[in-house]
Design an enzyme around this catalytic site. Structure first.
Site, PDB file in Angstrom:
ATOM      1  N   HIS A 136       1.000  -1.347  -0.097  1.00 52.72           N
ATOM      2  CA  HIS A 136      -0.061   0.012  -0.172  1.00 52.72           C
ATOM      3  C   HIS A 136       0.848   1.251   0.001  1.00 52.72           C
ATOM      4  O   HIS A 136       1.867   1.333   0.709  1.00 52.72           O
ATOM      5  CB  HIS A 136      -0.825   0.074   1.200  1.00 52.72           C
ATOM      6  CG  HIS A 136      -2.066  -0.777   1.126  1.00 52.72           C
ATOM      7  ND1 HIS A 136      -3.285  -0.506   0.689  1.00 52.72           N
ATOM      8  CD2 HIS A 136      -2.309  -2.039   1.565  1.00 52.72           C
ATOM      9  CE1 HIS A 136      -4.021  -1.566   0.600  1.00 52.72           C
ATOM     10  NE2 HIS A 136      -3.462  -2.706   1.239  1.00 52.72           N
ATOM     11  N   THR A 177      13.318  -9.731   1.741  1.00 54.33           N
ATOM     12  CA  THR A 177      13.189  -8.278   1.514  1.00 54.33           C
ATOM     13  C   THR A 177      14.022  -7.766   0.448  1.00 54.33           C
ATOM     14  O   THR A 177      13.849  -6.676  -0.395  1.00 54.33           O
ATOM     15  CB  THR A 177      13.165  -7.117   2.331  1.00 54.33           C
ATOM     16  OG1 THR A 177      14.606  -7.335   3.235  1.00 54.33           O
ATOM     17  CG2 THR A 177      12.125  -7.685   3.636  1.00 54.33           C
ATOM     18  N   LYS A 178      15.058  -8.634  -0.097  1.00 56.76           N
ATOM     19  CA  LYS A 178      16.010  -8.166  -0.810  1.00 56.76           C
ATOM     20  C   LYS A 178      16.352  -9.447  -1.812  1.00 56.76           C
ATOM     21  O   LYS A 178      16.132 -10.494  -1.455  1.00 56.76           O
ATOM     22  CB  LYS A 178      17.492  -7.818  -0.417  1.00 56.76           C
ATOM     23  CG  LYS A 178      17.372  -6.504   0.717  1.00 56.76           C
ATOM     24  CD  LYS A 178      18.627  -5.880   0.841  1.00 56.76           C
ATOM     25  CE  LYS A 178      18.466  -4.347   1.363  1.00 56.76           C
ATOM     26  NZ  LYS A 178      18.021  -4.444   2.487  1.00 56.76           N
TER      27      LYS A 178
END
Ligand SMILES: CC(C)(COP(=O)(O)OP(=O)(O)OC[C@H]1O[C@@H](n2cnc3c(N)ncnc32)[C@H](O)[C@@H]1OP(=O)(O)O)[C@@H](O)C(=O)NCCC(=O)NCCS
Length: 180
Positions: free
Chosen positions: A95, A148-149
């Site tokens: 979002h 996340t990477k």
């Protein structure tokens, strides 16, 4: 209805092109027309493909585990021979939140490019792969990871955020420990 007939019926119903797709029960598959599924894919109980305007591509011989959630609004690619344990979550969206004068609800979504799970990767239970992350070939995503990477080919990652703890050394032809 026998399993084979049910599998054939659901393959046609969702408009998937793959052969020998096996479906368990209580599935929640939105917008089958934006989802491609290859041959010999297994989709376990309570799997959810929440595809709202994006494209979800699932390769051949992929295992979609129990209660997996794939939330796709941009582009997700799950390459051949990927195994997903139960309760895995893969997304390609967040979002938008940066405007403090507008509710997050009204700001729409933001995307960081496609989320890709490289071929032969195994994703452990309760792991999550975040938007725009590219996981390489033949990786292991430990149970409970938040990825996340991007992760290069042939790596084992654990933790939140996921860190590489082991990788394949092509010169030694073995998996070696990686220290921070
Ligand atoms: C990642 C995994 C494959 C083990 O890989 P490995 O290379 O053999 O790792 P090791 O067991 O040697 O552990 C190496 C280190 O990582 C830690 N570790 C291992 N798995 C971890 C995890 N999921 N989360 C956090 N840390 C983890 C170990 O505690 C160890 O830490 P230390 O070096 O401080 O002692 C395994 O722990 C795992 O998570 N498997 C997923 C199981 C699963 O979901 N099964 C469902 C069936 S489909």
């Amino acid at each position: 209805m026998c399993h084979k007939l049910r599998n054939k019926f659901l393959t046609k119903w969702y408009g998937f092109k793959g052969k020998n797709i096996r479906f368990r029960f209580h599935l929640d598959i939105h917008r089958g027309q934006d989802i491609s599924v290859g041959d010999d894919v297994f989709i376990d109980d309570y799997a959810e493909f929440y595809v709202v305007g994006g494209k979800l591509e699932i390769g051949n011989r992929v295992v979609i585990g129990k209660m997996n959630r794939i939330g796709c609004q941009n582009h997700i690619i799950i390459e051949d021979d990927v195994i997903m344990a139960p309760h895995v979550h893969i997304t390609d969206r967040d979002h938008e939140f940066r405007d403090i004068n507008t509710s997050i609800l009204k700001q729409g979504m933001r995307f960081k490019g496609p989320t890709i799970i490289g071929r032969e990767t195994w994703i452990g239970m309760f792991a999550q792969v975040m938007a725009g992350v590219k996981v390489g070939k033949h990786c292991v995503i430990g149970a409970g990871c938040i990825v996340t990477k991007d992760i290069p080919d042939y790596c084992v990652v654990v933790g939140n955020p996921a860190k590489i703890i082991r990788k394949y050394d092509e010169i030694k032809s073995e998996w070696v420990k990686v220290n921070d």
